[in-house]
Structures are given as C-alpha cells and as structure tokens.
Design a protein around this motif. Sequence first.
Motif, mmCIF file in Angstrom:
data_model
loop_
_atom_site.group_PDB
_atom_site.id
_atom_site.type_symbol
_atom_site.label_atom_id
_atom_site.label_comp_id
_atom_site.label_asym_id
_atom_site.label_seq_id
_atom_site.Cartn_x
_atom_site.Cartn_y
_atom_site.Cartn_z
ATOM 1 N N THR A 121 0.853 -1.182 0.000
ATOM 2 C CA THR A 121 0.000 0.000 0.000
ATOM 3 C C THR A 121 0.890 1.233 0.000
ATOM 4 O O THR A 121 1.773 1.372 0.853
ATOM 5 C CB THR A 121 -0.916 0.045 1.243
ATOM 6 O OG1 THR A 121 -1.744 -1.117 1.260
ATOM 7 C CG2 THR A 121 -1.788 1.296 1.222
ATOM 8 N N GLU B 204 -1.698 -0.158 -10.096
ATOM 9 C CA GLU B 204 -2.892 -0.752 -9.501
ATOM 10 C C GLU B 204 -3.255 -2.069 -10.182
ATOM 11 O O GLU B 204 -3.737 -3.001 -9.530
ATOM 12 C CB GLU B 204 -4.046 0.238 -9.561
ATOM 13 C CG GLU B 204 -3.829 1.442 -8.637
ATOM 14 C CD GLU B 204 -4.928 2.472 -8.704
ATOM 15 O OE1 GLU B 204 -5.150 3.171 -7.700
ATOM 16 O OE2 GLU B 204 -5.564 2.588 -9.779
ATOM 17 N N LYS C 253 -1.888 -1.087 -3.943
ATOM 18 C CA LYS C 253 -2.959 -0.203 -3.494
ATOM 19 C C LYS C 253 -2.379 1.184 -3.284
ATOM 20 O O LYS C 253 -1.351 1.343 -2.617
ATOM 21 C CB LYS C 253 -3.563 -0.726 -2.189
ATOM 22 C CG LYS C 253 -4.760 0.077 -1.696
ATOM 23 C CD LYS C 253 -5.343 -0.518 -0.420
ATOM 24 C CE LYS C 253 -6.555 0.280 0.067
ATOM 25 N NZ LYS C 253 -7.127 -0.287 1.313
ATOM 26 N N ARG D 107 -0.053 5.101 -12.574
ATOM 27 C CA ARG D 107 -0.894 4.633 -11.466
ATOM 28 C C ARG D 107 -1.775 3.459 -11.894
ATOM 29 O O ARG D 107 -1.922 2.476 -11.150
ATOM 30 C CB ARG D 107 -1.754 5.777 -10.934
ATOM 31 C CG ARG D 107 -2.698 5.343 -9.821
ATOM 32 C CD ARG D 107 -3.391 6.513 -9.164
ATOM 33 N NE ARG D 107 -4.216 6.057 -8.048
ATOM 34 C CZ ARG D 107 -4.672 6.856 -7.081
ATOM 35 N NH1 ARG D 107 -4.382 8.143 -7.104
ATOM 36 N NH2 ARG D 107 -5.411 6.361 -6.104
#
Length: 479
Positions: free
Chosen positions: A214, A239, A244, A235
Amino acid sequence: MADTYDVIIIGGGPGGYVAAIRAAQLGFKTAVVEREHLGGICLNWGCIPTKALLRSAEIYHYMQHPGAYGLTIEGKPGFDLAGVVKRSRGISAQLNQGVGFLLKKNKVDVIWGEAKVGKGEVVVGPSTKPVVQPQNPVPKGTLGHGTYKAKHIIVATGARPRALPGIEPDGKLIWTYFEAMNPASFPKSLIVMGSGAIGIEFASFYRTMGAEVTVVEVLPQVLPVEDAEIAALARKRFEKQGIKILTGAKVAKVEKGADNVTATIQDEKGGSQTITADRLISAVGVVCNTEGLGLEALGVKLDRGSIVTDGMGRTNVPGVYAIGDVAGPPMLAHKAEHEGVICVETIKGMHTHAMDKLQIPGCTYCNPQIASVGLTEAKAKEQGLEIKVGRFPFVGNGKAIALGEPDGLVKTIFDAKTGKLLGAHMVGAEVTELIQGFVVAMGLETTEEDLMHTVFPHPTLSETMHESVLDAYGRVIHV
C-alpha cells in the motif's frame, strides 16, 4: 607540505569523487575527506543497488509469465532473498572499489574521518555519527585525522532520509531505504509512505516479489513531480499489478506490534482507516547533511537546510563551495556530478556557466519506468506559454509489441510560436534510457523541425519519440 592542498572535497559521493577527479585533471593537488564509504549513498545504498534489486524483480516477473513468450518453466518459480540481496551488495562493493581505484589513479588523496570546515582549513577527526557501512580498517595508503590546509574547500556531504515526528525509522519495523535494501526476511505486507522515486521503486520491487503493498501519498497525485497524464497512466499500471495507492492521504499515527505495524491513515476529507502490515517504509524525502561542519561559524548562508550557491558552486564565503544534494534540489546523482565539474572548472578560471535545471532529467526505475525532462504540460500553461502537445502510445510501436511491452506513452511539449522543445515525459519500457535523446535535443536548442527530420532506427522504442513529435504537429504516422 603533505597537509596542504589546492582543493579539499568533503564527501566522496558522486559529486565529490567526480569533482576530485576533474580537479586532479586540471592540475590541482586534491584530497577527498570521507567518513564512511566512497561512492556515497547513491553507489552504496541508493541508485546502483536498487537497480540491482529491480533487475532481479524484473527477471522474476518474466519467470512467472513464460507462456507470454512461448516458453515453459518446470515447477513454480521462486527466489532466494539472501541471494538477491547478496548480488545487490556485491555490485555496490565492486563499484565502491572502482571509485577508490579511480581516485588513486588520478593521485587524489583520501582522508578518512569526519570533517569540520575552518577558514582555509579542514579539521578531520573521528566520526561522531552512526556509520552505516564503516571503512574498517582504514585502507592502506590513505591519510587519517589531523588539520589540512586548502585554498578551496568543496562541501559535498549529501543528504539523509527525512524522519517524521512519531514515525521515526527504528531499523526493525519502520524502515528507510537502508533497511528496505537489505532485509533480514521478506515482508508479506508493506506500507510505503511517500510516492516519489524512492517510494515507488521499493513498492514496485516488493510487489513484484510477492508482497502486498500500500502506497500512501499526501498530495493528490502519485509521483508528484511528474506530468499528471504520465503519472495517471503509471498509477493504472501499478494498480493493475496489485499495488494499493492512497493519494490525498497521510499516515497520522503508527502503532508498533511485536512484528508488525498498524498505521492510521487520514484522507483529505477527514475520513480515516487503519492498515496493518509487516513493515512500513518511510520515503518522505531527505534532509541535507550540514550539521557539525562548522558552516554557521564561517557564516555560510543556508536556505531551508541546504547551502546557498551561485550556480557555480560558490557560497557567500570566499573559498567555500557546495555541490550535490547539500546544495539543494533536484537531489540527483547526475546533477551532483555535473555541479562538481562546473565548480572545479570555475575555480580553475575556465569559462563556465550555471546548469539549466530544467534540462536535468529525472528517472524512476519501477515497472513501468518513468522518465522526464523540462516543463510539464501544467507548468508550461502556468507560465502562459502557447504550446503544442504530442503523444504516442507504445502500442503503435513494433519493437514494444515484440518485447511484450505495449503499455506506454511518450509525450512532448513544444512552444507553439518557436518550435522549442519545452518538455518530454515518458512511461513504459526502457524510457530511462530513451530520455537522454530529448535531453540532448534541448541542450542543442533543437526545434520540432530538426526532430521531425531526424532519422530514428527501426525497429526501436526510440521511434515512439519521433512519432510523439510528429503528433504535436498533426503528422503522426502509426496511430
């Protein structure tokens, strides 16, 4: 006298050792003072060993997807963490020795210890700070503690990880890049605080190797210094890989367990959540190493913790100079090296000019890679410039498809009135190698016409650069 030099450089990192070699080439009697390890953080704990780790992760990724290339592997792919780390550390050790060889070859003296700057002198004594990788014993043929005279003193002491109050790294549960690069065991889950180059590279490495990751970023955009469009594409790829990402959020509190941490994360709307993970990496920037050098007593001017220079390395105190991270952003090894050369050539009286920081490329070696130089689209618009923007996706490039790397984008920004290249931004395979083409173009003040008439070899990823330029002027071919 043996203790008198023309130039003494404090710090043997990329800026320091390059400045020392250039000074020796110009005929200066030169010494480097280093308290810890030649090559600095970059070579020993940063740029180089992280790339070794990321290379291992890249190969492991391919091992897990052999069918995509028509290959088969018997059994389930695995990795030996100790072996991965050992390879990384071995590469750093090899290059560390290489720096020592280069200094010796150029007749640069190495003085081991911690330095304090005086008027026309450097006092070297034992280290008063924790040493990550000590040089013990001191290599033969090097100098030790004492007072050394110098006409010119260059401070190149670099920077260290920033620690946030209440979330200070402890070396066990809360890591900096030192511990993240040399883990005793592999964490099954990880929180990465900060989404700059360091944070994202470690997030990419650990996720590829199998950890649940994360990333928490206080700003609204991941990779905050990059062009927004490029960061958004990156991004999506992160992902898709299972990372995350929480943007507009901050780690407000960390509670330590026996072998894990629980982070309270607050978002910009006032909401909060808790995440428990084996380890937390703090990657929230760095702090310049200016303490204990005696700079305040000399009256050297500082600004927000970094030493103020005139662009040639000169501080406000005659005979004292600063280069690299300690002289302020961008905090990049290649910037430090170039500053070192400019500084020494200025001392020599050669014709020099300050570095254009807009022409310093930035690279992030995650998967996918990110590279950029110059103005982002947003920055160009903020300056009121009329611009033309070109884009070309990797999916339109034959080499990218053959490599199995069709996800990527090259974006170029031009001044609509003059054709000047203002910026270039990339995401995708090997873009950290491609970006230098645009850096050279900007340095030569190349226009869009020059680039459009340049012949790019086929099949190469570099063709995406050409097509992006063509697209800015409505001439794109392969999309």
